[in-house]
Scaffold this active site. Structure first.
Site, PDB file in Angstrom:
ATOM      1  N   HIS A   1       0.846  -1.188   0.000  1.00 15.61           N
ATOM      2  CA  HIS A   1       0.000   0.000   0.000  1.00 15.61           C
ATOM      3  C   HIS A   1       0.882   1.238   0.000  1.00 15.61           C
ATOM      4  O   HIS A   1       1.946   1.231   0.612  1.00 15.61           O
ATOM      5  CB  HIS A   1      -0.926   0.016   1.230  1.00 15.61           C
ATOM      6  CG  HIS A   1      -2.101   0.906   1.031  1.00 15.61           C
ATOM      7  ND1 HIS A   1      -2.052   2.250   1.291  1.00 15.61           N
ATOM      8  CD2 HIS A   1      -3.338   0.637   0.551  1.00 15.61           C
ATOM      9  CE1 HIS A   1      -3.223   2.774   0.985  1.00 15.61           C
ATOM     10  NE2 HIS A   1      -4.018   1.831   0.537  1.00 15.61           N
TER      11      HIS A   1
ATOM     12  N   ASP B   1      -7.983  -5.297  -0.106  1.00  8.73           N
ATOM     13  CA  ASP B   1      -8.484  -6.136  -1.197  1.00  8.73           C
ATOM     14  C   ASP B   1      -8.111  -7.600  -1.064  1.00  8.73           C
ATOM     15  O   ASP B   1      -8.598  -8.429  -1.834  1.00  8.73           O
ATOM     16  CB  ASP B   1      -7.944  -5.601  -2.542  1.00  8.73           C
ATOM     17  CG  ASP B   1      -8.531  -4.252  -2.876  1.00  8.73           C
ATOM     18  OD1 ASP B   1      -9.733  -4.066  -2.639  1.00  8.73           O
ATOM     19  OD2 ASP B   1      -7.793  -3.379  -3.365  1.00  8.73           O
TER      20      ASP B   1
END
Ligand code: CMC
Length: 426
Positions: free
Chosen positions: A303, A360
């Site tokens: 991320h 996700d």
């Protein structure tokens, strides 16, 4: 907000730049006057270190895995709240009391009917069309049917209306598109139903188990805002030109579609299925992800801002276990995902780069358990992110500091040269 000043020594001159401090202590160098006073611009590929605005909506501390909406920790909201309540919180800044929540639900219900032309538009797309492309197109098409909301100077009650309308309509569009892609008749919204319950009823024709609706509420709450990510920045950038809300939100949907952003939830399941088809040995895929000559990345890992853990992923992993147990589903993809995570988290490549499972990684397994088709996963992300986009669009419009978004560049092309006639070109 000015706490201090920083000095920049350049070309024999000393420049004073204000240092701003946010409410959680983050510091920023205000470079608004930098070019005017020194001739310099800043270069920051991918805006890795650039704040594009001030915002009071979402606080995120990537080093410590903290995410709060309007000050409320995401963990508490996921446990105790509903998606509609969180949407109100994001848009209006406070948790609603009984009357305000009633008002907001009634507003949503006022705007649940979809124009027949928009329904027909959805039904005219090929059944194989990607639902994100359909969603972005239909959102854009709303501008043709609601001219009253195109004025850049909307009144406060019009802003309230268009926000409720967009939330009510996107829910319909997502469910209608699914039904149309299956060759089934469209099911309209039912005002008496709770938002997530109704969405699943519109998809499948009957109200879901309350635990299933609860799981969807949690997922949507966890996706509801994430400060200035790629799609939200897109919404703000498009909105900053005073293009209408439908154009701005439709652009956000398109930005979200990419596999490095919201599209990763679809890519994760496809990756897990690929590993399964290959015999389930995830070690080979870890090697591929580490190989710089191979474009393969471990989808759902890493991320831009979280460098410790993604707090959303933690909650989703628990929710995933809970809903699979409740529905008595044994999904081999969950075992592959857990094995892959365990292997990656002890691998120096992932440890050194601070790569952890993101939102996700496990969300797709829950969507799969709820029977949502893989190509609709990113639409589910969009449904969740919608109140965040709308809140950010509203905040941007209301802020006197807003200017049209227009970054600079450092030109690296040819210097001036004369036109070469065709017969003289090599
Ligand atoms: N698998 C393998 N290597 C990775 C991965 C990954 N998933 N993510 C980053 N890296 C490596 C990358 O190759 C680079 O290595 P090196 O320093 O040797 O060149 C290093 O880690 C830093 O990566 P980056 O691409 O410079 O980091 P970024 O901040 O620009 O990208 C990211 C962040 C999310 C796009 C990236 O981690 C990624 O592509 N992840 C997979 C896609 C994904 O899951 N996206 C969903 C993000 S969460 C949902 C959302 O909010 O959008």
């Amino acid at each position: 907000m000015t706490k201090n000043k920083a000095e920049l020594h350049y070309d024999g001159k000393t420049l004073e730049l204000p240092v701003l401090e946010g409410t959680e202590g983050e510091l920023a160098l205000d470079i608004n006057k930098l070019r005017q006073e020194s001739g310099l611009v800043t270069l920051d590929h991918g805006f890795m270190n650039t704040a594009s605005c001030t915002s009071a909506i979402t606080f995120l501390d990537g080093e410590n895995g903290i995410l709060r909406y309007r000050g409320y920790p995401i963990e508490e909201l996921a446990e105790k709240s509903t998606f509609v309540e969180v949407a109100y919180l994001l848009v209006y800044g406070e948790l609603p009391n009984v009357e305000r929540l009633k008002w907001f639900k009634e507003k949503l219900n006022t705007f649940t009917a979809t124009k027949p032309e928009l329904k027909q538009l959805i039904q005219h797309f090929p059944k194989s069309a990607h639902p994100m492309g359909v969603l972005a197109s239909v959102l854009s098409a709303m501008s043709a049917y609601y001219p009253e909301y195109l004025d850049p100077e909307l009144k406060p009650d019009q802003v309230d209306n268009v926000i409720a309308q967009t939330m009510a309509q996107v829910k319909n569009f997502a469910a209608y598109n699914y039904r149309a892609s299956q060759g089934q008749s469209l099911i309209d919204a039912k005002a008496s139903n709770e938002y997530c319950t109704d969405f699943l009823a519109q998809m499948y024709g009957s109200n879901p188990d309350p635990e299933v609706a609860k799981a969807l509420n949690i997922l949507l709450i966890l996706h509801a805002d994430h400060e200035q990510n790629c799609s939200t920045s897109t919404v703000r950038l498009v909105g900053s030109s005073q293009a209408n809300v439908y154009a701005a939100i439709s652009s956000g949907v398109n930005a979200l579609w990419g596999p490095l952003h919201g599209g990763a939830n679809q890519a994760v399941i496809e990756m897990l299925q690929e590993i399964q088809a290959d015999g389930g040995g995830y070690k080979k895929f870890i090697l591929k992800a580490k190989d710089k000559n191979d474009n393969f990345r471990l989808m759902g890992f890493g991320h831009r801002v979280y460098k410790n853990f993604d707090p959303r992923a933690k909650i989703i992993k628990q929710a995933c276990d809970a809903i699979l147990t409740k529905l008595k589903i044994q999904d081999p993809l969950l075992d592959i995902a857990k094995g892959l995570e365990e292997e990656a988290l002890k691998d120096p490549y992932f440890v050194e780069r601070k790569l952890y499972p993101n939102v996700d990684f496990y969300s797709g397994i829950i969507y799969k358990a709820l029977n949502i088709p893989t190509n609709m996963f990113t639409v589910m992300f969009a449904l969740g992110r919608l109140p965040g986009w709308l809140a950010q669009w509203k905040e941007m419009n209301e802020s006197p500091a807003t200017k049209i978004g227009r970054p600079r560049q450092i030109y690296t092309g040819s210097t001036v040269r004369s036109y070469v006639p065709m017969d003289k070109r090599s």
